[in-house]
Design a protein around this motif. Structure first.
Motif, PDB file in Angstrom:
ATOM      1  N   VAL A 254       0.835  -1.206   0.000  1.00 48.39           N
ATOM      2  CA  VAL A 254       0.000   0.000   0.000  1.00 48.39           C
ATOM      3  C   VAL A 254       0.866   1.250   0.000  1.00 48.39           C
ATOM      4  CG1 VAL A 254      -1.697   1.330   1.316  1.00 48.39           C
ATOM      5  CG2 VAL A 254      -1.947  -1.153   1.117  1.00 48.39           C
ATOM      6  N   ILE A 255       1.897   1.279   0.845  1.00 52.20           N
ATOM      7  CA  ILE A 255       2.778   2.433   0.912  1.00 52.20           C
ATOM      8  C   ILE A 255       3.465   2.675  -0.430  1.00 52.20           C
ATOM      9  CG2 ILE A 255       4.930   3.292   1.938  1.00 52.20           C
ATOM     10  CD1 ILE A 255       4.044   1.941   4.562  1.00 52.20           C
ATOM     11  N   ASN A 256       3.802   1.596  -1.136  1.00 46.99           N
ATOM     12  CA  ASN A 256       4.474   1.717  -2.438  1.00 46.99           C
ATOM     13  C   ASN A 256       3.497   1.936  -3.595  1.00 46.99           C
ATOM     14  OD1 ASN A 256       7.021   1.372  -1.298  1.00 46.99           O
ATOM     15  ND2 ASN A 256       6.941  -0.852  -1.490  1.00 46.99           N
ATOM     16  N   GLY A 257       2.191   1.989  -3.279  1.00 42.41           N
ATOM     17  CA  GLY A 257       1.192   2.255  -4.320  1.00 42.41           C
ATOM     18  C   GLY A 257       0.987   1.121  -5.295  1.00 42.41           C
ATOM     19  N   GLU A 258       1.212  -0.101  -4.852  1.00 46.04           N
ATOM     20  CA  GLU A 258       1.078  -1.257  -5.742  1.00 46.04           C
ATOM     21  C   GLU A 258      -0.372  -1.740  -5.790  1.00 46.04           C
ATOM     22  OE1 GLU A 258       3.837  -4.000  -4.061  1.00 46.04           O
ATOM     23  OE2 GLU A 258       5.584  -2.753  -4.510  1.00 46.04           O
ATOM     24  N   ASP A 259      -0.810  -2.148  -6.974  1.00 44.14           N
ATOM     25  CA  ASP A 259      -2.186  -2.624  -7.170  1.00 44.14           C
ATOM     26  C   ASP A 259      -2.329  -4.121  -6.943  1.00 44.14           C
ATOM     27  OD1 ASP A 259      -2.962  -0.061  -7.812  1.00 44.14           O
ATOM     28  OD2 ASP A 259      -2.720  -0.352  -9.965  1.00 44.14           O
ATOM     29  N   THR A 260      -1.199  -4.827  -6.971  1.00 42.21           N
ATOM     30  CA  THR A 260      -1.221  -6.276  -6.765  1.00 42.21           C
ATOM     31  C   THR A 260      -0.122  -6.655  -5.783  1.00 42.21           C
ATOM     32  OG1 THR A 260       0.300  -6.736  -8.598  1.00 42.21           O
ATOM     33  CG2 THR A 260      -2.074  -6.685  -9.105  1.00 42.21           C
ATOM     34  N   ILE A 261      -0.230  -7.856  -5.259  1.00 35.61           N
ATOM     35  CA  ILE A 261       0.796  -8.368  -4.367  1.00 35.61           C
ATOM     36  C   ILE A 261       1.012  -9.847  -4.678  1.00 35.61           C
ATOM     37  CG2 ILE A 261      -0.875  -8.924  -2.541  1.00 35.61           C
ATOM     38  CD1 ILE A 261       1.298  -8.177  -0.507  1.00 35.61           C
ATOM     39  N   ARG A 262       2.265 -10.264  -4.720  1.00 30.68           N
ATOM     40  CA  ARG A 262       2.558 -11.671  -4.992  1.00 30.68           C
ATOM     41  C   ARG A 262       2.639 -12.423  -3.676  1.00 30.68           C
ATOM     42  NH1 ARG A 262       3.462 -14.807  -9.029  1.00 30.68           N
ATOM     43  NH2 ARG A 262       4.823 -16.639  -8.885  1.00 30.68           N
ATOM     44  N   TYR A 263       1.808 -13.431  -3.536  1.00 32.50           N
ATOM     45  CA  TYR A 263       1.733 -14.183  -2.285  1.00 32.50           C
ATOM     46  C   TYR A 263       1.342 -15.618  -2.595  1.00 32.50           C
ATOM     47  CZ  TYR A 263       0.955 -14.797   2.756  1.00 32.50           C
ATOM     48  OH  TYR A 263       1.035 -15.202   4.061  1.00 32.50           O
ATOM     49  N   ASN A 264       2.039 -16.572  -1.993  1.00 30.77           N
ATOM     50  CA  ASN A 264       1.796 -17.992  -2.277  1.00 30.77           C
ATOM     51  C   ASN A 264       1.849 -18.292  -3.772  1.00 30.77           C
ATOM     52  OD1 ASN A 264       1.600 -18.840   0.368  1.00 30.77           O
ATOM     53  ND2 ASN A 264      -0.633 -18.629   0.455  1.00 30.77           N
ATOM     54  N   VAL A 306      -1.070  16.389   6.586  1.00 31.99           N
ATOM     55  CA  VAL A 306       0.314  15.943   6.672  1.00 31.99           C
ATOM     56  C   VAL A 306       0.333  14.515   7.211  1.00 31.99           C
ATOM     57  CG1 VAL A 306       1.192  18.269   7.080  1.00 31.99           C
ATOM     58  CG2 VAL A 306       0.623  16.818   9.031  1.00 31.99           C
ATOM     59  N   GLY A 307       1.541  13.973   7.329  1.00 26.44           N
ATOM     60  CA  GLY A 307       1.692  12.633   7.882  1.00 26.44           C
ATOM     61  C   GLY A 307       1.912  11.599   6.793  1.00 26.44           C
ATOM     62  N   GLY A 308       2.396  10.440   7.211  1.00 24.00           N
ATOM     63  CA  GLY A 308       2.676   9.376   6.263  1.00 24.00           C
ATOM     64  C   GLY A 308       1.466   8.932   5.475  1.00 24.00           C
ATOM     65  N   SER A 309       0.279   9.101   6.059  1.00 21.27           N
ATOM     66  CA  SER A 309      -0.944   8.679   5.373  1.00 21.27           C
ATOM     67  C   SER A 309      -1.546   9.769   4.507  1.00 21.27           C
ATOM     68  CB  SER A 309      -1.994   8.244   6.408  1.00 21.27           C
ATOM     69  OG  SER A 309      -1.474   7.292   7.287  1.00 21.27           O
ATOM     70  N   GLY A 310      -1.067  11.002   4.693  1.00 20.92           N
ATOM     71  CA  GLY A 310      -1.672  12.128   3.992  1.00 20.92           C
ATOM     72  C   GLY A 310      -1.687  11.979   2.484  1.00 20.92           C
ATOM     73  N   LYS A 311      -0.549  11.556   1.924  1.00 25.46           N
ATOM     74  CA  LYS A 311      -0.444  11.426   0.471  1.00 25.46           C
ATOM     75  C   LYS A 311      -1.404  10.367  -0.056  1.00 25.46           C
ATOM     76  CE  LYS A 311       3.054  10.999  -3.153  1.00 25.46           C
ATOM     77  NZ  LYS A 311       4.500  10.829  -3.432  1.00 25.46           N
ATOM     78  N   ILE A 312      -1.594   9.285   0.718  1.00 27.84           N
ATOM     79  CA  ILE A 312      -2.477   8.201   0.283  1.00 27.84           C
ATOM     80  C   ILE A 312      -3.947   8.612   0.392  1.00 27.84           C
ATOM     81  CG2 ILE A 312      -3.219   5.830   0.764  1.00 27.84           C
ATOM     82  CD1 ILE A 312      -0.372   5.329   1.855  1.00 27.84           C
ATOM     83  N   LEU A 313      -4.287   9.285   1.480  1.00 25.19           N
ATOM     84  CA  LEU A 313      -5.703   9.573   1.761  1.00 25.19           C
ATOM     85  C   LEU A 313      -6.188  10.908   1.211  1.00 25.19           C
ATOM     86  CD1 LEU A 313      -6.012   8.298   5.446  1.00 25.19           C
ATOM     87  CD2 LEU A 313      -6.818   7.174   3.367  1.00 25.19           C
ATOM     88  N   GLU A 314      -5.286  11.743   0.719  1.00 27.19           N
ATOM     89  CA  GLU A 314      -5.691  13.082   0.269  1.00 27.19           C
ATOM     90  C   GLU A 314      -6.881  13.075  -0.701  1.00 27.19           C
ATOM     91  OE1 GLU A 314      -4.029  16.835  -2.386  1.00 27.19           O
ATOM     92  OE2 GLU A 314      -3.288  14.782  -2.633  1.00 27.19           O
ATOM     93  N   PRO A 315      -6.881  12.271  -1.772  1.00 29.92           N
ATOM     94  CA  PRO A 315      -8.022  12.331  -2.704  1.00 29.92           C
ATOM     95  C   PRO A 315      -9.346  11.933  -2.051  1.00 29.92           C
ATOM     96  CG  PRO A 315      -6.561  10.491  -3.232  1.00 29.92           C
ATOM     97  CD  PRO A 315      -5.845  11.340  -2.245  1.00 29.92           C
ATOM     98  N   TYR A 316      -9.308  11.012  -1.116  1.00 25.88           N
ATOM     99  CA  TYR A 316     -10.525  10.593  -0.417  1.00 25.88           C
ATOM    100  C   TYR A 316     -11.008  11.703   0.517  1.00 25.88           C
ATOM    101  CZ  TYR A 316      -8.627   6.090  -1.950  1.00 25.88           C
ATOM    102  OH  TYR A 316      -8.102   5.062  -2.691  1.00 25.88           O
ATOM    103  N   LEU A 317     -10.080  12.360   1.194  1.00 26.13           N
ATOM    104  CA  LEU A 317     -10.440  13.441   2.111  1.00 26.13           C
ATOM    105  C   LEU A 317     -11.028  14.631   1.357  1.00 26.13           C
ATOM    106  CD1 LEU A 317      -7.304  13.296   4.422  1.00 26.13           C
ATOM    107  CD2 LEU A 317      -9.623  12.628   5.051  1.00 26.13           C
ATOM    108  N   LYS A 318     -10.452  14.935   0.191  1.00 21.24           N
ATOM    109  CA  LYS A 318     -10.994  16.043  -0.608  1.00 21.24           C
ATOM    110  C   LYS A 318     -12.446  15.782  -0.973  1.00 21.24           C
ATOM    111  CE  LYS A 318      -6.938  18.148  -2.731  1.00 21.24           C
ATOM    112  NZ  LYS A 318      -6.239  18.505  -3.985  1.00 21.24           N
ATOM    113  N   GLU A 319     -12.738  14.559  -1.327  1.00 23.63           N
ATOM    114  CA  GLU A 319     -14.111  14.194  -1.686  1.00 23.63           C
ATOM    115  C   GLU A 319     -15.035  14.254  -0.468  1.00 23.63           C
ATOM    116  OE1 GLU A 319     -16.506  10.166  -3.098  1.00 23.63           O
ATOM    117  OE2 GLU A 319     -14.398  10.436  -3.691  1.00 23.63           O
TER     118      GLU A 319
END
Length: 353
Positions: A254-264, A306-319
């Motif tokens: 999530v922090i790296n902005g990835e849409d998929t994750i390789r697992y198992n 601000v904060g580590g989550s700010g960049k991720i959540l900004e578009p949702y907060l604006k809405e």
């Protein structure tokens, strides 16, 4: 002969996602803070040692390996930062209020200082400025100060592969509310000098908490400081539970902005689940904010994020905030630590006056 380093003041922020460290020397040279994953885990002994494999174990940013002597006089053998990720380890993150008491937190701080000064055998910091969430600041600031003030040791391998002991001393530790650090930084950004003539609020969104402050005409609104128990860890936990994937791996993706994750041995799509979880967290933050600031939020001109989550959540907060302007501060992840070092600079200037 040992190399002694004296740091006049430094800012330290051990966030949910990354650790940030900046000193007066870095500030004077316009250097960015040192940033590394906020992970620390005690090392177990493997069946085959790195020495037997002929692999060098010298300390570096990519290989933060050190044995930390804490105030209980015990040594703890830690891997820190990127090396925890490299070793595909689970765990290592800490969202607890009093996490500063854990040896892992001390290991992160000492590892950061040695990364900046790899050849030093002694590092002294006159003033270390750090922060706590608003709701815990009053009750925990003194304990946090006492925890980090004093002398510590660490054993690590130098650039020659030799085991050395490094001593550290923190003469004075100052603990301020996290959102206040971000505000100090924002007020020092070119072009923001007149912002305090307006009604401005700030939201500092972290891993477990969201802190808020509001100002009017340069004065804090006394009823505005609040801290809500919601942050990005809610997103990580939700996605982890739904997909049955280790939370650490979800956190990294999530922090790296990835849409998929390789697992198992499979590629799993996480985009929609993450999007839904972020919407939920954003709505919870907005609801908490509107409730806490119900008497004056209708006249707020702007909310700074601000904060580590700010960049991720900004578009949702604006809405979700609707007509209220929401602005993501430059360097949102580093805003607090850049404010902390400014506070250290101010204290140093006052001391010299």
């Amino acid at each position: 002969m040992g190399i002694n380093i004296n740091i006049s003041y430094a800012g330290w922020d051990s966030g949910y996602d990354t650790c940030k460290l900046i000193t007066n020397m870095m500030q004077n040279n316009n250097q960015s803070p040192l940033v590394f994953p906020s992970l620390a885990k005690e090392r177990s002994k493997g069946l085959i040692s790195e020495k037997e494999l002929g692999i060098g174990r010298e300390f570096s940013k990519e290989r933060m390996l050190l044995e930390v002597k804490d105030k209980d006089d015990n040594y703890y053998d830690f891997m820190v930062g990127d090396y925890v990720v490299t070793q595909l380890e689970t765990g290592g993150a800490n969202y607890e209020v009093d996490k500063y008491n854990a040896p892992e937190e001390l290991a992160k701080l000492l590892a950061g200082l040695t990364t900046l000064h790899p050849n030093a055998t002694s590092i002294t910091v006159d003033t270390l400025v750090t922060g706590l969430p608003i709701q815990h600041h009053r009750n925990h600031k003194e304990d946090m100060r006492k925890r980090f003030e004093g002398k510590f040791e660490a054993r690590l391998n130098n650039h020659k592969g030799e085991k050395v002991t490094v001593t550290y001393e923190f003469k004075n530790v100052v603990v301020i509310p996290q959102a206040a650090g971000a505000l100090l930084y924002y007020l020092n950004i070119a072009g923001s000098e007149n912002v305090m003539n307006n009604k401005v609020a700030i939201l500092d969104i972290g891993g477990r908490t969201t802190d808020g402050l509001a100002y009017n005409q340069g004065e804090i609104i006394k009823e505005s400081p609040f801290s809500a128990n919601v942050g990005m860890s809610n997103v990580f936990r939700t996605v982890s539970n739904q997909l049955n994937i280790d939370e650490n791996k979800i956190r990294e993706a999530v922090i790296n902005g990835e849409d998929t994750i390789r697992y198992n041995q499979e590629e799993k799509v996480i985009k929609e689940i993450v999007n839904s979880a972020c919407h939920d967290v954003s709505r919870e933050i907005v609801n908490e904010t509107r409730s806490e600031w119900r008497d004056f939020i209708s006249v707020i001109d702007k909310i700074l994020v601000v904060g580590g989550s700010g960049k991720i959540l900004e578009p949702y907060l604006k809405e979700d905030f609707g007509k209220i302007e929401v602005e993501l501060v430059d360097n949102p992840q580093e805003a607090n630590v850049l404010g902390y070092v400014l506070r250290g600079q101010a204290l140093k200037s006052k001391e010299e006056a």
